[in-house]
Structure formats: C-alpha cells, structure tokens
Design an enzyme around this catalytic site. Structure first.
Site, short mmCIF file in Angstrom:
data_model
loop_
_atom_site.label_atom_id
_atom_site.label_comp_id
_atom_site.label_asym_id
_atom_site.label_seq_id
_atom_site.Cartn_x
_atom_site.Cartn_y
_atom_site.Cartn_z
N HIS A 1 31.71 62.46 -7.56
CA HIS A 1 30.33 61.95 -7.41
C HIS A 1 30.11 61.34 -6.03
CE1 HIS A 1 29.35 62.54 -11.67
NE2 HIS A 1 30.57 62.10 -11.93
N ASN A 37 25.74 62.24 -17.36
CA ASN A 37 25.54 63.45 -16.57
C ASN A 37 24.24 64.12 -16.98
OD1 ASN A 37 27.97 63.42 -14.99
ND2 ASN A 37 29.11 64.17 -16.75
N TYR A 39 36.61 53.85 -13.78
CA TYR A 39 35.46 53.59 -12.92
C TYR A 39 35.55 52.22 -12.26
CZ TYR A 39 32.77 57.75 -14.19
OH TYR A 39 32.33 59.03 -14.32
#
Length: 486
Positions: free
Chosen positions: A54, A127, A337
């Site tokens: 990303h 997404n 993350y």
C-alpha cells in the site's frame, strides 16, 4: 505589509539563501556554513521508508453520518443515533507497487478509514474487494514477495505471481475478482470499499454479532479495461490522485453508503461457510445488507506527506462495542500494521496530527521516544497503579467475551459444509455476463501464458476447472492459443 523572514531550524534569520559560503569568490565551500549543512542534512533525512505494501496512496478528510438505527447491534457511541456525524480520514492505495508506481493498474485498492470518535480513534482497514488471496497471516510475507519486484530482474515476474497462486488454491476466488472487470477501478471515487474481514459488534445488553462492512459508492461503479488503463498510465501515472483532488476542490464531494451484514454470534459455528475465512463472502440471501449511514469526503489534505504518507491505520484500534473476530488474517494484521508504523514513523506516531485522536484525550503512561510531544506536568507519574490520581482502567471490556477450548498448536482451518477453495469462485464466474466472462478469460490468459513452467500453468488451470468446468476449459484454450502464437 512586512515580509516574512526566512530562518534556520533554530529560528535564526537567513541572510542569503541563494549562495553558499565559500573561501573567496571561486574558492571551496566552508564547513562553517550552518545554513547549507542544515539544509542538505535535513534533505537527506526528510523521507521515511515507504510502506512495504500500500505504498502508493491518496487521502481525504470527510465525515460519516448515521442514517439508520443500529443500536440493537452495537453500543459504539459514534453509531448511537440517527443524524450523528463523526469526522473521518480515508487513505486509498494500490497494494503491490512502490510509491513511484502508477494508479491505473490491475491491483486491489486499499480502503482504510479512520473515525475520530469521542471514544478514541476507530480504524477500519479494508480493500475494494470483499475477499482476499489468503486466509492465514503466516503466508502473507511470502504472498507479497511473490507479487513484488523480483530481487534479480527488478520487476514483477509472472512466474512468481502465478507460482504462488498455483500453490495457494484459496486465492482462486480473489484472482477471479481481480482479473474481472472491477480489477482496475476508473478512479477511487468509482469503486466500493469493504471491511473484508469479519468483525464483532456488541450491544448494550452484551449480545454479540458478527458483521461485514460494505461501502457502496454513490458515484456508481466505473472500471477500466486493460487497454484503457495502459493508455491512461502512459499519459498520467497520477490519474486517481488527480481525479480525487480535483473532484473535492470543485465541490463534487464523493460519497459512499455503508451497509453491514449481521450474523448473530450463535449462528457462526454451523454456517455453511467458515464466517471468519477472508477468502469467502456471506451470500446476501443468507445475511442481507442493512443500511447504516453515509461517508462523505469534503476536504483535501494540506500536505500529502504529513497527512497521507504519515497516516497510520491499525485494525486493532477499536472502540467500545466493536472488536475483533477469530478471522486469522485480521488477527495477524492487528499486530503487523501497528508494528509497521512503529518502524516507519516511530513509537510516537499516534501523536502526529493526522493520527492523534481529535475528540477523545489520549491519556496513558507512554513516555519518551522520538518526536515525543506528551510531557505532562512535573508531578505526573509514568507508572500504574499509583497514588497520584493518574489515569485508571475502566473494567469495561470493549466487546463480549469469546468462549475458547482446545490445545495450543498449529491447525488447518475448521471445515464447514461448503468450505472448499473453488465453490465461490465458480459462483462469481457464473454471475458474470458473457462479455464480462470473455474479458476475465483474456486477462487471466494474458498473464498465465507468460509463465515459463508447464507444471505451474497446469496447477493454475486445475483451480479454474475446479471452480467451473467451462471456466477452466476457456482459460486453458486461451492460454494454449497465446503460448502457441509465441
């Protein structure tokens, strides 16, 4: 009106910003030129490591407004009443390419949303696809390695891409989605967003529900063919960024309607599909969409680096009434993350303006580290429990507890009645029109025909045959034709 004075980092006025200090008119430069050295040193360090995935993204601010009562399912305060608005920040992105890549490529799109609620920030990391390629996070680094640039050739290799998919039959559903018409959105405004994972909602009575999020674009779905995308990339690699920026600047504010699918927790164990498998969807006939509210984007960031590149989304940022499910990929992402942000941005990245909670105070015992802005008074303690009226725990869990049993160890995912890797991929293929199917076949064959190993080609063809005999036959014929031509 007096001119603003250019200064150094320490605030000293700069006399000359056009010429470096030198030993005479034509002599070498001087080490004592503090302004020159500061500018060069800062320039060398002003970029942070790009995201591994990303990396290329765009963002915007907006708000989420509740339009329908969902208090029977969750006690989340920002969803507590119809008409309530919560400020948001969203980051759209491609997945596989680097920061210098192009927007209009065949790739899933990140749809990461931060709600600045009164109970802290809630991050929904999703997404533009309702499913994903794999269902266990232990495969994630390998999957991304297979899709990124090859360490020898320096470019994405069809051999790597399709070899991984050949050994990961659970990817067939997402591959069918990605290679279909929605694989290249025309813009960020013209695509849906999905939470993809399954989450748990808990209401005020302590009842638990499993949910899936669906953000339906109010602009309508628009996508690009491979040929259209190639033409756009050649003209403007920033096409999606340009479109989003200009639309909001014109006051054409994009919006999405949020729907959720809601499953009572007691129904999960006997559902025909594993409800926590991110490679599968819940058919709407089983759990219909229920409207919640609308997301509107109405303000562009002032500084892309400070607000888009430094934006940090973590799926473990929950608020009371919303928690995790046993979804394995979600469980892995809740660590990965946040850890990625600590590496890229530092341990105090949550204090950056775009990441800091706007409507709830951050009050804890975290101290020090790079870029720390939380000082407190000289009497504040940095430990707990204490006798000095420091912040204390609430004893109120965010959501309902989950019952667990069994022995620790590594297990394959529990099988439900319809839990194979191919059924839903076949269902998706059969939902497509004949024209959509033709484009899907062409897109798959265009990539698979470039694979150099016959066994890898055969393994992938077997997956499409298993999904639907016609699907497999048509892909096989198209691949053979392209390989014969070469």
């Amino acid at each position: 009106m007096s001119k603003r004075v250019l200064t150094t980092e320490s605030g000293a006025p700069v006399a000359d910003n056009q010429n470096s200090a030198s030993a005479g008119v034509g002599g070498p430069l001087l080490l004592q030129d503090q302004h020159l050295l500061e500018k060069l040193a800062r320039f060398n360090r002003e970029r942070i490591p790009e995201r591994v995935v990303h990396a290329r993204g765009s963002g915007a601010y907006g708000y989420f407004e509740v339009t329908d009562d969902v208090t029977g399912f969750t006690r989340a305060n920002f969803l507590s009443e119809v008409g309530k608005r919560t400020e948001t920040f969203i980051r759209f992105s491609t997945v596989a390419d680097s920061l210098g890549g192009s927007d209009a490529v065949r790739d899933p799109r990140g749809f990461a949303l931060k709600f600045y609620t009164e109970e802290g920030n809630y991050d929904l990391v999703g997404n533009n696809t309702p499913v994903f390629f794999i269902k266990d996070p232990i495969k994630f680094p390998d999957f991304i390695h297979s899709q990124k640039r090859d360490p020898f050739t320096g470019q994405q290799e069809p051999d790597n891409v399709w070899d991984f998919w050949a050994h990961s039959p659970e990817a067939t559903h997402q591959v069918t989605y990605l290679m279909g018409d929605r694989g290249i959105p025309a813009s960020y405004r013209h695509m849906n967003g999905y939470g993809s994972h399954t989450y748990q909602w808990t209401n005020a009575e302590g009842e638990a529900f499993f949910v899936k999020y669906h953000f339906k674009t109010n602009q309508g779905i628009r996508s690009l063919s491979s040929e259209q995308a190639a033409e756009i990339v050649g003209k403007d690699g920033n096409s999606h960024q340009t479109d989003l920026l200009q639309a909001i600047e014109r006051g054409v504010n994009p919006s999405w309607t949020l729907y959720v699918q809601i499953m009572p927790a007691a129904e999960a164990a006997d559902y025909r599909f594993n409800p926590f498998d991110v490679t599968k969807v819940w058919p709407h006939a089983d759990y219909p969409l229920q409207r919640v509210g609308r997301l509107v984007l109405d303000r562009n960031p002032d500084n892309v680096f400070a607000e888009v590149e430094q934006a940090a989304f973590s799926p473990n940022n929950f608020v009371p009434g919303i928690t995790a499910s046993p979804d394995k990929m979600l469980q892995g992402r809740m660590f990965a993350y946040a850890d990625a942000h600590r590496y890229r941005l530092g341990v105090n990245h949550t204090q950056l303006p775009v990441n800091a909670p706007k409507n709830a105070p951050a009050d804890n015992y975290g101290r020090d580290g790079s870029y720390a802005t939380r000082y407190g008074s000289r009497h504040d303690k940095n430990y707990e429990p204490n006798s000095y009226d420091g912040p204390a725990q609430t004893d109120a869990a965010l959501g309902a507890p989950a019952e667990l049993s069994g022995w620790t160890g590594t297990y394959t995912t529990a099988q439900h009645v319809k839990d194979d890797h191919f059924f839903q991929a076949g269902e998706l293929y059969r939902l497509m029109s004949s024209d959509e199917q033709a484009r899907l076949i062409a897109n798959i064959a265009g990539g698979l025909s470039q694979v150099t190993r016959d066994d890898v080609v055969e393994k992938n063809l077997a997956h499409f045959h298993a999904a639907d005999p016609e699907y497999g036959k048509r892909v096989e014929e198209a691949v053979r034709e392209l390989r014969d031509d070469n």
